[in-house]
Design a protein around this motif. Structure first.
Motif, PDB file in Angstrom:
ATOM      1  N   ALA A 116       0.825  -1.211   0.000  1.00 41.70           N
ATOM      2  CA  ALA A 116       0.000   0.000   0.000  1.00 41.70           C
ATOM      3  C   ALA A 116       0.856   1.256   0.000  1.00 41.70           C
ATOM      4  CB  ALA A 116      -0.943  -0.003   1.199  1.00 41.70           C
ATOM      5  N   VAL A 117       1.977   1.215   0.695  1.00 44.50           N
ATOM      6  CA  VAL A 117       2.887   2.362   0.716  1.00 44.50           C
ATOM      7  C   VAL A 117       3.471   2.580  -0.676  1.00 44.50           C
ATOM      8  CG1 VAL A 117       5.068   3.242   1.640  1.00 44.50           C
ATOM      9  CG2 VAL A 117       3.450   2.073   3.153  1.00 44.50           C
ATOM     10  N   ARG A 118       3.852   1.501  -1.324  1.00 42.04           N
ATOM     11  CA  ARG A 118       4.438   1.583  -2.661  1.00 42.04           C
ATOM     12  C   ARG A 118       3.441   2.191  -3.652  1.00 42.04           C
ATOM     13  NH1 ARG A 118       5.117  -3.350  -3.134  1.00 42.04           N
ATOM     14  NH2 ARG A 118       7.182  -3.425  -2.157  1.00 42.04           N
ATOM     15  N   ALA A 119       2.193   1.787  -3.554  1.00 40.97           N
ATOM     16  CA  ALA A 119       1.178   2.300  -4.477  1.00 40.97           C
ATOM     17  C   ALA A 119       0.818   3.752  -4.185  1.00 40.97           C
ATOM     18  CB  ALA A 119      -0.083   1.428  -4.394  1.00 40.97           C
ATOM     19  N   THR A 120       0.886   4.147  -2.920  1.00 41.34           N
ATOM     20  CA  THR A 120       0.504   5.513  -2.528  1.00 41.34           C
ATOM     21  C   THR A 120       1.613   6.509  -2.816  1.00 41.34           C
ATOM     22  OG1 THR A 120      -0.811   4.538  -0.737  1.00 41.34           O
ATOM     23  CG2 THR A 120      -0.382   6.907  -0.616  1.00 41.34           C
ATOM     24  N   PHE A 121       2.862   6.069  -2.660  1.00 42.08           N
ATOM     25  CA  PHE A 121       4.019   6.952  -2.869  1.00 42.08           C
ATOM     26  C   PHE A 121       4.955   6.318  -3.901  1.00 42.08           C
ATOM     27  CE2 PHE A 121       2.642   7.391   1.585  1.00 42.08           C
ATOM     28  CZ  PHE A 121       2.374   8.758   1.643  1.00 42.08           C
ATOM     29  N   PRO A 122       4.575   6.335  -5.172  1.00 42.71           N
ATOM     30  CA  PRO A 122       5.391   5.648  -6.185  1.00 42.71           C
ATOM     31  C   PRO A 122       6.789   6.226  -6.351  1.00 42.71           C
ATOM     32  CG  PRO A 122       3.648   6.963  -7.213  1.00 42.71           C
ATOM     33  CD  PRO A 122       3.356   6.937  -5.757  1.00 42.71           C
ATOM     34  N   TYR A 123       7.020   7.461  -5.906  1.00 45.68           N
ATOM     35  CA  TYR A 123       8.335   8.073  -6.061  1.00 45.68           C
ATOM     36  C   TYR A 123       9.154   8.021  -4.764  1.00 45.68           C
ATOM     37  CZ  TYR A 123       5.863   9.998 -10.084  1.00 45.68           C
ATOM     38  OH  TYR A 123       5.127  10.145 -11.230  1.00 45.68           O
ATOM     39  N   LEU A 124       8.646   7.365  -3.757  1.00 43.99           N
ATOM     40  CA  LEU A 124       9.281   7.366  -2.448  1.00 43.99           C
ATOM     41  C   LEU A 124      10.591   6.572  -2.451  1.00 43.99           C
ATOM     42  CD1 LEU A 124       8.543   8.428   0.448  1.00 43.99           C
ATOM     43  CD2 LEU A 124       7.793   6.099   0.957  1.00 43.99           C
ATOM     44  N   ASP A 125      11.604   7.119  -1.796  1.00 48.11           N
ATOM     45  CA  ASP A 125      12.858   6.387  -1.590  1.00 48.11           C
ATOM     46  C   ASP A 125      12.727   5.647  -0.262  1.00 48.11           C
ATOM     47  OD1 ASP A 125      15.462   5.453  -1.761  1.00 48.11           O
ATOM     48  OD2 ASP A 125      16.323   7.252  -0.871  1.00 48.11           O
ATOM     49  N   TYR A 126      12.611   4.333  -0.317  1.00 47.47           N
ATOM     50  CA  TYR A 126      12.386   3.588   0.917  1.00 47.47           C
ATOM     51  C   TYR A 126      13.003   2.193   0.831  1.00 47.47           C
ATOM     52  CZ  TYR A 126       8.754   0.733  -1.312  1.00 47.47           C
ATOM     53  OH  TYR A 126       8.086  -0.153  -2.130  1.00 47.47           O
ATOM     54  N   ARG A 127      13.175   1.586   2.000  1.00 46.44           N
ATOM     55  CA  ARG A 127      13.617   0.207   2.133  1.00 46.44           C
ATOM     56  C   ARG A 127      12.683  -0.490   3.118  1.00 46.44           C
ATOM     57  NH1 ARG A 127      16.043   3.027  -0.740  1.00 46.44           N
ATOM     58  NH2 ARG A 127      18.297   3.299  -1.035  1.00 46.44           N
ATOM     59  N   VAL A 128      12.448  -1.781   2.905  1.00 47.00           N
ATOM     60  CA  VAL A 128      11.662  -2.583   3.840  1.00 47.00           C
ATOM     61  C   VAL A 128      12.599  -3.564   4.518  1.00 47.00           C
ATOM     62  CG1 VAL A 128       9.744  -4.182   4.137  1.00 47.00           C
ATOM     63  CG2 VAL A 128       9.590  -2.354   2.432  1.00 47.00           C
ATOM     64  N   HIS A 129      12.597  -3.558   5.837  1.00 51.13           N
ATOM     65  CA  HIS A 129      13.439  -4.452   6.622  1.00 51.13           C
ATOM     66  C   HIS A 129      12.522  -5.401   7.388  1.00 51.13           C
ATOM     67  CE1 HIS A 129      16.742  -1.616   5.821  1.00 51.13           C
ATOM     68  NE2 HIS A 129      15.857  -0.666   6.121  1.00 51.13           N
ATOM     69  N   ARG A 130      12.663  -6.682   7.123  1.00 53.60           N
ATOM     70  CA  ARG A 130      11.774  -7.646   7.773  1.00 53.60           C
ATOM     71  C   ARG A 130      12.151  -7.815   9.239  1.00 53.60           C
ATOM     72  NH1 ARG A 130      11.098 -12.848   9.294  1.00 53.60           N
ATOM     73  NH2 ARG A 130       8.958 -13.635   9.152  1.00 53.60           N
ATOM     74  N   PHE A 131      11.152  -7.696  10.085  1.00 57.60           N
ATOM     75  CA  PHE A 131      11.323  -7.932  11.512  1.00 57.60           C
ATOM     76  C   PHE A 131      10.611  -9.223  11.881  1.00 57.60           C
ATOM     77  CE2 PHE A 131       9.662  -7.477  15.885  1.00 57.60           C
ATOM     78  CZ  PHE A 131      10.879  -7.483  16.559  1.00 57.60           C
ATOM     79  N   ASP A 132      11.351 -10.161  12.437  1.00 57.25           N
ATOM     80  CA  ASP A 132      10.779 -11.444  12.842  1.00 57.25           C
ATOM     81  C   ASP A 132      10.167 -11.301  14.231  1.00 57.25           C
ATOM     82  OD1 ASP A 132      10.094 -14.026  13.394  1.00 57.25           O
ATOM     83  OD2 ASP A 132      12.126 -14.856  13.249  1.00 57.25           O
ATOM     84  N   PRO A 133       8.832 -11.394  14.346  1.00 59.14           N
ATOM     85  CA  PRO A 133       8.183 -11.242  15.654  1.00 59.14           C
ATOM     86  C   PRO A 133       8.703 -12.228  16.700  1.00 59.14           C
ATOM     87  CG  PRO A 133       6.560 -11.153  13.897  1.00 59.14           C
ATOM     88  CD  PRO A 133       7.850 -11.586  13.269  1.00 59.14           C
ATOM     89  N   ALA A 134       9.181 -13.399  16.235  1.00 54.98           N
ATOM     90  CA  ALA A 134       9.673 -14.410  17.171  1.00 54.98           C
ATOM     91  C   ALA A 134      10.901 -13.923  17.938  1.00 54.98           C
ATOM     92  CB  ALA A 134      10.011 -15.697  16.414  1.00 54.98           C
ATOM     93  N   ARG A 135      11.563 -12.917  17.406  1.00 53.41           N
ATOM     94  CA  ARG A 135      12.766 -12.415  18.068  1.00 53.41           C
ATOM     95  C   ARG A 135      12.452 -11.831  19.443  1.00 53.41           C
ATOM     96  NH1 ARG A 135      17.359  -8.410  15.370  1.00 53.41           N
ATOM     97  NH2 ARG A 135      18.792  -8.468  17.142  1.00 53.41           N
ATOM     98  N   VAL A 136      11.236 -11.333  19.615  1.00 52.41           N
ATOM     99  CA  VAL A 136      10.912 -10.644  20.859  1.00 52.41           C
ATOM    100  C   VAL A 136       9.669 -11.183  21.557  1.00 52.41           C
ATOM    101  CG1 VAL A 136       9.432  -8.845  19.865  1.00 52.41           C
ATOM    102  CG2 VAL A 136      10.844  -8.315  21.864  1.00 52.41           C
ATOM    103  N   SER A 137       8.869 -11.992  20.860  1.00 47.96           N
ATOM    104  CA  SER A 137       7.562 -12.421  21.391  1.00 47.96           C
ATOM    105  C   SER A 137       7.665 -13.028  22.788  1.00 47.96           C
ATOM    106  CB  SER A 137       6.909 -13.427  20.436  1.00 47.96           C
ATOM    107  OG  SER A 137       6.603 -12.825  19.208  1.00 47.96           O
TER     108      SER A 137
END
Length: 357
Positions: A116-137
């Motif tokens: 949704a972010v990609r579609a809303t801001f097609p010109y945005l400079d961004y990175r997605v970093h996966r966070f594993d919930p198991a790391r802290v759950s």
């Protein structure tokens, strides 16, 4: 062009700001645009939000900056707060003097949460970093509100581990806020002075003792942690922080926060407010104070009832709906607080029908 608001009497400020922001963003906020909140468990589709305009650097900015001089902003992508995240990103771009010099880092459990972010801001400079919930759950203990117990609420603890080594400094922002000033002003705080790891507005008038239980304060060994700090330990809100990433890594701060979470989970209940108290245990009295204008917090009310609150006196660069009440939910319910109308002009959400189960 970046701008900020000087203090006006509350009634005048609410009217003037709402109309000024709406006019600047070109968004109409009318009674007819009110919609019902999404159903629990629903996920926003890529087309759920209106496409934002392309924000370009002005002549004074020149070409987009190289990586070393860019402003890096980190936020989480949580399906329940995505509408807030989109509004926050829109506000940052709208008020940045050089919007093409801003890079966003999104922490997400799934890469699809960025669609949704990609579609809303097609010109945005961004990175997605996966966070594993198991790391802290397994480290999370129950708090006063379920939303505070979600793993992504703790992702900021591991931010330095997820960012690339080329990022030396980052601004972490919650999803329930809007920025109404040039974000580079916050980015430019002098963290190098005295070797601070984190900079944030702090609030020494707040009763600091209330963030910890009697069991904590009655334990001389535990409560001694606040002795010999650089300054008096004070409350600060972790939803707006500037972090020296290299110093965080070198100082092992993620591990230090985890150690306090282990005390809470395995030994005795020493706090009841989610991810904030362990941060305070490690950093209160050690952060670099930032002007309060950069976190007009508490607009969501308390963590139990979320009652309406008014703005605090003083200039404003960032409005933050910390607390139980979120502006999009209160607006959708047709029972908004006065301050919620300051968030509405940044809302790019189309309609509830754009949700996919």
């Amino acid at each position: 062009m970046g701008s900020s608001w000087a203090w006006l009497p509350a009634a005048v400020l609410l009217l003037a700001t709402t109309h000024a922001v709406a006019a600047a963003s070109g968004i109409q906020t009318t009674e007819a645009s009110v919609i019902r909140p999404p159903a629990a468990g629903a996920r926003y589709s890529p087309g759920a939000f209106r496409e934002a305009p392309a924000f370009r650097n002005g002549d004074t900015c020149g070409t987009p900056s190289p990586s070393s001089s860019r402003v890096h902003v980190a936020m989480t992508l949580d399906a329940n707060y995505l509408r807030g995240t989109v509004a926050a990103v829109f506000s940052i771009l709208r008020h940045a003097a050089c919007p093409e010099d801003v890079t966003f880092h999104f922490l997400a459990a799934h890469h699809r949460d960025a669609d949704a972010v990609r579609a809303t801001f097609p010109y945005l400079d961004y990175r997605v970093h996966r966070f594993d919930p198991a790391r802290v759950s397994a480290r999370i203990s129950r708090s006063v509100r379920r939303a505070l117990d979600q793993p992504l609420n703790y992702a900021r603890i591991y931010l330095a581990d997820m960012l690339p080594r080329s990022v030396a400094r980052v601004i972490y922002l919650d999803s329930d806020l809007v920025v109404v000033d040039d974000v580079r002003k916050l980015w430019s705080v002098d963290l190098a002075r005295d070797g601070h790891v984190v900079a944030a507005p702090e609030y020494c008038h707040t009763n600091f003792t209330k963030y910890f239980t009697d069991a904590f304060w009655s334990d001389a060994n535990l409560s001694a942690t606040f002795q010999h700090r650089r300054r008096r330990p004070c409350y600060f809100n972790t939803g707006v922080m500037v972090m020296d990433v290299a110093r965080w890594r070198a100082g092992g701060y993620s591990k230090r926060v985890e150690e306090w979470m282990a005390v809470q989970k395995q030994e005795k209940r020493i706090y009841s407010l989610g991810s904030l108290p362990p941060y305070l245990l490690v950093l209160a009295g050690e952060i670099m104070p930032v002007d309060h204008r950069w976190n007009q917090h508490g607009l969501g009310g308390d963590n139990v009832e979320g009652r309406c609150r008014s703005l605090h006196p003083g200039p404003i660069s960032l409005l933050h709906w910390s607390g139980k009440g979120k502006p999009w939910l209160r607006l959708d319910s047709r029972k908004p607080c006065a301050v919620d109308h300051l968030w509405a002009p940044y809302d790019l959400y189309k309609a509830a029908t754009a949700l996919e189960e």
